[in-house]
Scaffold this active site. Structure first.
Site, PDB file in Angstrom:
ATOM      1  N   HIS A  92       0.812  -1.215   0.000  1.00  0.00           N
ATOM      2  CA  HIS A  92       0.000   0.000   0.000  1.00  0.00           C
ATOM      3  C   HIS A  92       0.846   1.267   0.000  1.00  0.00           C
ATOM      4  CE1 HIS A  92      -3.378  -2.613   0.767  1.00  0.00           C
ATOM      5  NE2 HIS A  92      -2.847  -3.032   1.892  1.00  0.00           N
ATOM      6  N   THR A 207      -6.588   4.909   6.171  1.00  0.00           N
ATOM      7  CA  THR A 207      -6.602   3.551   5.627  1.00  0.00           C
ATOM      8  C   THR A 207      -7.402   2.661   6.571  1.00  0.00           C
ATOM      9  OG1 THR A 207      -4.506   3.195   6.769  1.00  0.00           O
ATOM     10  CG2 THR A 207      -4.381   3.739   4.442  1.00  0.00           C
TER      11      THR A 207
END
Length: 255
Positions: A92, A207
């Protein structure tokens, strides 16, 4: 029921070695697992706040409507230093887990620096302006509360403090770890923008699981990376930003 000290220590230990945002189901920034679908990706409901939360991050900072306060900057004291790093491509972002005693104090509470990582393009906006990248320093207090320091990144001069990481050690593949000694690591105190004002607001992780109650401190003055340095990161992560959330009448302070 109060959280037992042993449990808090266990949580802190896990956060120190794991990405704060990779503790559950697969998610991404595009396709069926993009931010609009995060809340549906975990059947246990642990991602529900990503959709139902009312104090989510990032946001678009409306400079004209911020509240000016003098006490905020006086209560902020950042004590970052050069420390050994464990650099990882977690799928990510490029994240650096930080060893050592880097910390900051804010409003009488001490937070230890756990890790820093990068997003491209920037997640926060200033008056609708988005930057090529954004850097986050994630800090945690002994009671488990989180504070994230953020700085926008613009294209400009080569960033000498980050050059060693950028030129030789950016992990290209997911799951790749690179150990960086203290001598090779950047001096984090030299990366922070100098003589910058700040924005302060309460938000969330950007996130999954999008946990709220996070204190945000944003430098108004951006950092600079060269076009080549920005391009090197974007070659690995072309887009790893979450779109801006509604402010929902939250107070945004500026010192």
């Amino acid at each position: 029921m109060p959280v037992r000290p042993i449990r808090l220590k266990l949580i802190a230990s896990l956060l120190a070695v794991l990405p704060l945002y990779s503790l559950a189901s697969e998610w991404s920034y595009s396709g069926n697992n993009a931010p609009d679908h995060w809340a549906m990706l975990d059947t246990s409901g642990s991602f529900a706040t990503c959709a139902k939360g009312t104090a989510q991050s990032p946001i678009d900072i409306p400079r004209a409507s911020t509240t000016h306060i003098n006490a905020a900057s006086a209560s902020l004291n950042i004590n970052y230093q050069r420390s050994p790093l464990n650099l990882v491509n977690n799928g990510h972002s490029i994240q650096a887990n930080v060893a050592g005693d880097s910390n900051l104090q804010f409003q009488g509470k001490t937070y230890k620096l756990l890790q820093f990582h990068f997003h491209s393009p920037s997640e926060h906006l200033f008056n609708g302006k988005r930057f090529p990248m954004e850097m986050h320093w994630v800090n945690q207090a002994p009671d488990g509360s989180l504070l994230v320091v953020a700085a926008m990144i613009e294209s400009g001069k080569n960033n000498a403090q980050l050059e060693h990481i950028w030129s030789k050690m950016l992990p290209q593949k997911k799951g790749t770890h690179v150990a960086i000694s203290q001598a090779q690591a950047p001096d984090l105190s030299m990366i922070l923008p100098s003589a910058s004002k700040h924005f302060f607001y309460k938000g969330s992780l950007t996130t999954p699981p999008c946990t709220e109650g996070v204190q945000w401190v944003l430098f108004e003055q951006p950092l600079q990376l060269s076009a080549d340095q920005i391009g090197a990161f974007q070659h690995i992560f072309a887009d790893n930003h979450r779109p801006a959330a509604a402010i929902n009448q939250r107070e945004i302070d500026e010192d």
